[in-house]
Design an enzyme around this catalytic site. Structure first.
Site, PDB file in Angstrom:
ATOM      1  N   TRP A   1     -44.260 -24.045 -11.100  1.00  0.00           N
ATOM      2  CA  TRP A   1     -43.955 -24.962 -12.194  1.00  0.00           C
ATOM      3  C   TRP A   1     -45.233 -25.345 -12.949  1.00  0.00           C
ATOM      4  O   TRP A   1     -45.247 -25.464 -14.174  1.00  0.00           O
ATOM      5  CB  TRP A   1     -43.253 -26.210 -11.644  1.00  0.00           C
ATOM      6  CG  TRP A   1     -43.069 -27.304 -12.635  1.00  0.00           C
ATOM      7  CD1 TRP A   1     -42.556 -27.186 -13.898  1.00  0.00           C
ATOM      8  CD2 TRP A   1     -43.403 -28.683 -12.473  1.00  0.00           C
ATOM      9  NE1 TRP A   1     -42.534 -28.419 -14.527  1.00  0.00           N
ATOM     10  CE2 TRP A   1     -43.050 -29.350 -13.669  1.00  0.00           C
ATOM     11  CE3 TRP A   1     -43.947 -29.427 -11.429  1.00  0.00           C
ATOM     12  CZ2 TRP A   1     -43.242 -30.713 -13.851  1.00  0.00           C
ATOM     13  CZ3 TRP A   1     -44.123 -30.787 -11.606  1.00  0.00           C
ATOM     14  CH2 TRP A   1     -43.778 -31.417 -12.804  1.00  0.00           C
ATOM     15  N   ARG A   2     -46.335 -25.521 -12.222  1.00  0.00           N
ATOM     16  CA  ARG A   2     -47.596 -25.928 -12.848  1.00  0.00           C
ATOM     17  C   ARG A   2     -48.583 -24.761 -12.965  1.00  0.00           C
ATOM     18  O   ARG A   2     -49.784 -24.977 -13.151  1.00  0.00           O
ATOM     19  CB  ARG A   2     -48.212 -27.093 -12.060  1.00  0.00           C
ATOM     20  CG  ARG A   2     -47.407 -28.376 -12.180  1.00  0.00           C
ATOM     21  CD  ARG A   2     -48.092 -29.555 -11.535  1.00  0.00           C
ATOM     22  NE  ARG A   2     -48.084 -29.472 -10.080  1.00  0.00           N
ATOM     23  CZ  ARG A   2     -49.161 -29.599  -9.313  1.00  0.00           C
ATOM     24  NH1 ARG A   2     -50.338 -29.806  -9.859  1.00  0.00           N
ATOM     25  NH2 ARG A   2     -49.062 -29.519  -8.005  1.00  0.00           N
TER      26      ARG A   2
ATOM     27  N   ASP B   1     -41.823 -18.479  -6.449  1.00  0.00           N
ATOM     28  CA  ASP B   1     -40.683 -19.032  -7.175  1.00  0.00           C
ATOM     29  C   ASP B   1     -41.130 -19.555  -8.531  1.00  0.00           C
ATOM     30  O   ASP B   1     -41.958 -20.459  -8.622  1.00  0.00           O
ATOM     31  CB  ASP B   1     -40.041 -20.167  -6.367  1.00  0.00           C
ATOM     32  CG  ASP B   1     -38.812 -20.720  -7.065  1.00  0.00           C
ATOM     33  OD1 ASP B   1     -37.754 -20.072  -6.995  1.00  0.00           O
ATOM     34  OD2 ASP B   1     -38.919 -21.789  -7.687  1.00  0.00           O
TER      35      ASP B   1
ATOM     36  N   TYR C   1     -40.567 -22.914 -17.135  1.00  0.00           N
ATOM     37  CA  TYR C   1     -41.887 -23.408 -16.750  1.00  0.00           C
ATOM     38  C   TYR C   1     -42.892 -23.045 -17.845  1.00  0.00           C
ATOM     39  O   TYR C   1     -43.180 -21.888 -18.085  1.00  0.00           O
ATOM     40  CB  TYR C   1     -42.330 -22.820 -15.415  1.00  0.00           C
ATOM     41  CG  TYR C   1     -41.489 -23.244 -14.222  1.00  0.00           C
ATOM     42  CD1 TYR C   1     -40.572 -24.285 -14.321  1.00  0.00           C
ATOM     43  CD2 TYR C   1     -41.615 -22.601 -13.003  1.00  0.00           C
ATOM     44  CE1 TYR C   1     -39.805 -24.669 -13.241  1.00  0.00           C
ATOM     45  CE2 TYR C   1     -40.857 -22.978 -11.903  1.00  0.00           C
ATOM     46  CZ  TYR C   1     -39.949 -24.008 -12.029  1.00  0.00           C
ATOM     47  OH  TYR C   1     -39.190 -24.379 -10.946  1.00  0.00           O
TER      48      TYR C   1
ATOM     49  N   HIS D   1     -30.537 -22.033 -13.030  1.00  0.00           N
ATOM     50  CA  HIS D   1     -31.409 -23.189 -12.809  1.00  0.00           C
ATOM     51  C   HIS D   1     -30.647 -24.516 -12.736  1.00  0.00           C
ATOM     52  O   HIS D   1     -30.962 -25.379 -11.920  1.00  0.00           O
ATOM     53  CB  HIS D   1     -32.461 -23.256 -13.915  1.00  0.00           C
ATOM     54  CG  HIS D   1     -33.707 -23.952 -13.519  1.00  0.00           C
ATOM     55  ND1 HIS D   1     -34.923 -23.691 -14.104  1.00  0.00           N
ATOM     56  CD2 HIS D   1     -33.958 -24.901 -12.590  1.00  0.00           C
ATOM     57  CE1 HIS D   1     -35.855 -24.457 -13.555  1.00  0.00           C
ATOM     58  NE2 HIS D   1     -35.285 -25.203 -12.642  1.00  0.00           N
TER      59      HIS D   1
ATOM     60  N   LEU E   1     -42.781 -32.661  -1.691  1.00  0.00           N
ATOM     61  CA  LEU E   1     -43.608 -33.867  -1.577  1.00  0.00           C
ATOM     62  C   LEU E   1     -43.046 -35.000  -2.436  1.00  0.00           C
ATOM     63  O   LEU E   1     -43.766 -35.916  -2.826  1.00  0.00           O
ATOM     64  CB  LEU E   1     -45.055 -33.575  -1.984  1.00  0.00           C
ATOM     65  CG  LEU E   1     -45.791 -32.553  -1.101  1.00  0.00           C
ATOM     66  CD1 LEU E   1     -47.225 -32.388  -1.567  1.00  0.00           C
ATOM     67  CD2 LEU E   1     -45.741 -32.967   0.368  1.00  0.00           C
TER      68      LEU E   1
ATOM     69  N   ARG F   1     -56.149 -25.802  -1.029  1.00  0.00           N
ATOM     70  CA  ARG F   1     -54.930 -26.383  -0.459  1.00  0.00           C
ATOM     71  C   ARG F   1     -53.864 -25.319  -0.237  1.00  0.00           C
ATOM     72  O   ARG F   1     -53.091 -25.404   0.723  1.00  0.00           O
ATOM     73  CB  ARG F   1     -54.405 -27.498  -1.362  1.00  0.00           C
ATOM     74  CG  ARG F   1     -55.302 -28.723  -1.374  1.00  0.00           C
ATOM     75  CD  ARG F   1     -54.700 -29.864  -2.158  1.00  0.00           C
ATOM     76  NE  ARG F   1     -55.542 -31.042  -2.104  1.00  0.00           N
ATOM     77  CZ  ARG F   1     -55.276 -32.181  -2.740  1.00  0.00           C
ATOM     78  NH1 ARG F   1     -54.170 -32.280  -3.478  1.00  0.00           N
ATOM     79  NH2 ARG F   1     -56.089 -33.213  -2.637  1.00  0.00           N
TER      80      ARG F   1
END
Length: 302
Positions: A28-29, A54, A59, A131, A215, A272
């Site tokens: 997404w980002r 994914d 996006y 979606h 999260l 990360r």
């Protein structure tokens, strides 16, 4: 990856389907014009053992970019290094149209699938998902377009995102092949799939669960209200015991459910991303898992 982290396990994406990592990387980002930086993020995910990527055609606008920008950026990365595509399985989504907002008509589904393949620079994706449900298209029409794309070899399997169990059943009733996945929002802050039938249906029908925003849309990483603080504190206790991050504890809490959800991790920081396999270190007892759930609900369990 932590020195103590085990290799990321794999599993079939669906019965008889390709093997994929049990944690997915969400795009997404995934944004920007720096091809080297984008390639570094993709490589970090692959090196961490992530093989399920994914994305979605929508996006882009949320990052101030064009519709389809995330898919196009991944396409540029794959075009620059031919060794990457064989290491991954791509899942993408379509059916959100800015200003409409939802369109699952047969004509649009066919257009959206072809457009995604062009942006990605591939002839086939492992999974294509609707979606959001379109209430103005009969599921039989949607099913025909999806079945045609599958028969043409453009999509390996069909899934849905943000569908209710009833909407899943309506679409499945008209498909000549199995629906293989469902993608709900699910986290230690978004626990509705535990009670609204989504996870129960997934176990009954053998649907792979792809959990978006594990999260809590960032609220577990940066709590701003009492509920989020309380859940974060409960996760921190397990994270400290397992010597992992709070994020890893949050992913492992999701994966402890018997539906075997695959968390879609959205971090865009290579360091990360490398820690994703740490999600397999925490081992939740039944009492600990339910304690987090009760904290999230703020009341006694039903």
């Amino acid at each position: 990856m932590s020195e103590l982290a085990a290799p990321l396990p794999t599993r079939p994406l669906y019965e008889g389907g390709p093997l994929v990592s049990s944690v997915a990387w969400g795009m997404w980002r995934f944004a920007g014009d720096d091809l080297a930086a984008a390639a570094a993020r993709v490589t970090a995910a692959l090196d961490a053992g992530v093989t399920l990527f994914d994305t979605a055609d929508i996006y882009g606008p949320d990052n101030g970019e064009a519709f389809g920008a995330a898919e196009a950026l991944l396409g540029r990365v794959l075009a620059a290094d031919a060794s990457l595509a064989p290491r991954m399985q791509i899942a993408t989504k379509g059916g959100i149209v800015p200003g409409t907002p939802y369109d699952s008509s047969g004509a649009y589904i066919a257009f959206a699938i072809n457009a995604s393949l062009r942006r990605l620079g591939v002839e086939h994706v492992a999974l294509w998902q609707i979606h959001r449900p379109d209430m103005l298209t009969h599921p039989a029409e949607t099913a025909r377009a999806l079945a045609d794309a599958h028969a043409a070899g453009k999509i390996g399997a069909i899934g849905v995102s943000n569908f209710t169990p009833a909407q899943v059943e309506a679409l499945a009733a008209h498909l000549p092949l199995p629906l293989v996945s469902t993608q709900p929002e699910f986290s230690a802050l978004a626990v509705e799939p535990l009670f609204n039938g989504v996870l129960d249906q997934a176990m009954a029908k053998g649907l792979t669960v792809l959990a978006w925003s594990p999260l809590g849309q960032g609220r577990l990483g940066n709590p701003t209200d009492d509920r989020a603080h309380a859940v974060a504190k409960a996760l921190d206790a397990k994270a400290a015991e397992a010597e992992v991050s709070r994020a890893a504890a949050a992913y492992s809490w999701i994966m402890a459910h018997p539906a075997r959800p695959i968390p879609i991790v959205g971090t865009q920081t290579p360091a990360r991303i490398a820690e994703i396999p740490d999600a397999y270190r925490p081992r939740w007892t039944r009492a600990e898992w339910y304690a987090v759930l009760q904290t999230a609900m703020g009341e006694s369990l039903p």
